[in-house]
Design a protein around this motif. Structure first.
Motif, PDB file in Angstrom:
ATOM      1  N   ALA A  18      -3.330   8.392   2.162  1.00  0.00           N
ATOM      2  CA  ALA A  18      -4.041   8.342   0.879  1.00  0.00           C
ATOM      3  C   ALA A  18      -5.212   9.314   0.875  1.00  0.00           C
ATOM      4  O   ALA A  18      -5.429  10.030  -0.114  1.00  0.00           O
TER       5      ALA A  18
ATOM      6  N   GLY B  16      -1.514   4.657   6.681  1.00  0.00           N
ATOM      7  CA  GLY B  16      -1.516   4.598   5.218  1.00  0.00           C
ATOM      8  C   GLY B  16      -2.841   5.085   4.640  1.00  0.00           C
ATOM      9  O   GLY B  16      -2.866   5.805   3.635  1.00  0.00           O
TER      10      GLY B  16
ATOM     11  N   ALA C 151      -3.720   1.959  -3.210  1.00  0.00           N
ATOM     12  CA  ALA C 151      -3.203   2.198  -1.857  1.00  0.00           C
ATOM     13  C   ALA C 151      -4.323   2.049  -0.835  1.00  0.00           C
ATOM     14  O   ALA C 151      -4.138   1.399   0.212  1.00  0.00           O
ATOM     15  N   ASN C 152      -5.481   2.628  -1.128  1.00  0.00           N
ATOM     16  CA  ASN C 152      -6.625   2.493  -0.212  1.00  0.00           C
ATOM     17  C   ASN C 152      -7.021   1.039  -0.036  1.00  0.00           C
ATOM     18  O   ASN C 152      -7.241   0.580   1.090  1.00  0.00           O
TER      19      ASN C 152
ATOM     20  N   GLY D 287       0.820  -1.213   0.000  1.00  0.00           N
ATOM     21  CA  GLY D 287       0.000   0.000   0.000  1.00  0.00           C
ATOM     22  C   GLY D 287       0.848   1.254   0.000  1.00  0.00           C
ATOM     23  O   GLY D 287       0.546   2.224  -0.695  1.00  0.00           O
ATOM     24  N   ARG D 288       1.947   1.220   0.768  1.00  0.00           N
ATOM     25  CA  ARG D 288       2.848   2.380   0.787  1.00  0.00           C
ATOM     26  C   ARG D 288       3.491   2.581  -0.585  1.00  0.00           C
ATOM     27  O   ARG D 288       3.631   3.708  -1.052  1.00  0.00           O
TER      28      ARG D 288
ATOM     29  N   HIS E 279      -4.253  -0.917   1.981  1.00  0.00           N
ATOM     30  CA  HIS E 279      -4.216  -0.511   3.388  1.00  0.00           C
ATOM     31  C   HIS E 279      -5.475  -0.965   4.133  1.00  0.00           C
ATOM     32  O   HIS E 279      -5.391  -1.378   5.295  1.00  0.00           O
TER      33      HIS E 279
ATOM     34  N   ALA F 147       2.181   1.698  -3.474  1.00  0.00           N
ATOM     35  CA  ALA F 147       1.129   2.218  -4.355  1.00  0.00           C
ATOM     36  C   ALA F 147       0.925   3.713  -4.096  1.00  0.00           C
ATOM     37  O   ALA F 147       0.739   4.496  -5.029  1.00  0.00           O
ATOM     38  N   LEU F 148       1.005   4.101  -2.839  1.00  0.00           N
ATOM     39  CA  LEU F 148       0.884   5.514  -2.474  1.00  0.00           C
ATOM     40  C   LEU F 148       1.994   6.333  -3.126  1.00  0.00           C
ATOM     41  O   LEU F 148       1.743   7.379  -3.727  1.00  0.00           O
TER      42      LEU F 148
END
Length: 122
Positions: free
Chosen positions: A68, A64, A38-39, A26-27, A42, A29-30
């Motif tokens: 986002a 996270g 990311a959402n 997720g990080r 996370h 993707a952020l």
């Protein structure tokens, strides 16, 4: 490499590790600007951590989600996520530095952006 780690953790049914891998992805993707991914990652990480009562992993995922939400301009959602982290830190008599500084930055940064003085945070 991280996706392989996630697959291994899933195959071995290591749920706490699955949460960690999901939050790490997720990080990434952020950082790549894929806020929907990311959402999703996370939130999955947060849900698994909550199921396993792993508050530290849940908090990592929650931050996270806040990051986002902030990048998407959803400041109320970002604040809600950060308040949960703050409450948990206070309940443990911990230092709420990340939650407090992030909350202050997100409100201050939004005001500066409205006035045209700052770029959105990466």
């Amino acid at each position: 490499m991280r996706r392989a780690g996630l697959r291994s953790a899933e195959e071995l049914e290591l749920r706490p590790e699955v949460s960690s891998w999901l939050a790490s992805l997720g990080r990434l993707a952020l950082l790549a600007g894929d806020l929907d991914e990311a959402n999703d990652l996370h939130e999955r990480a947060r849900r698994i951590a909550a199921e396993r009562s792993s508050r530290q992993k849940e908090q990592f995922a929650e931050i996270g989600l806040a990051l986002a939400a902030r990048r998407q301009g959803r400041l109320d959602d970002a604040e809600r996520h950060l308040r949960r982290c703050l409450e948990w830190n206070r309940s443990r008599e911990g230092e709420p530095g990340v939650a407090l500084s992030s909350r202050a930055r997100l409100r201050g940064g939004a005001a500066r952006r409205r006035r045209g003085r700052a770029r959105p945070a990466p």
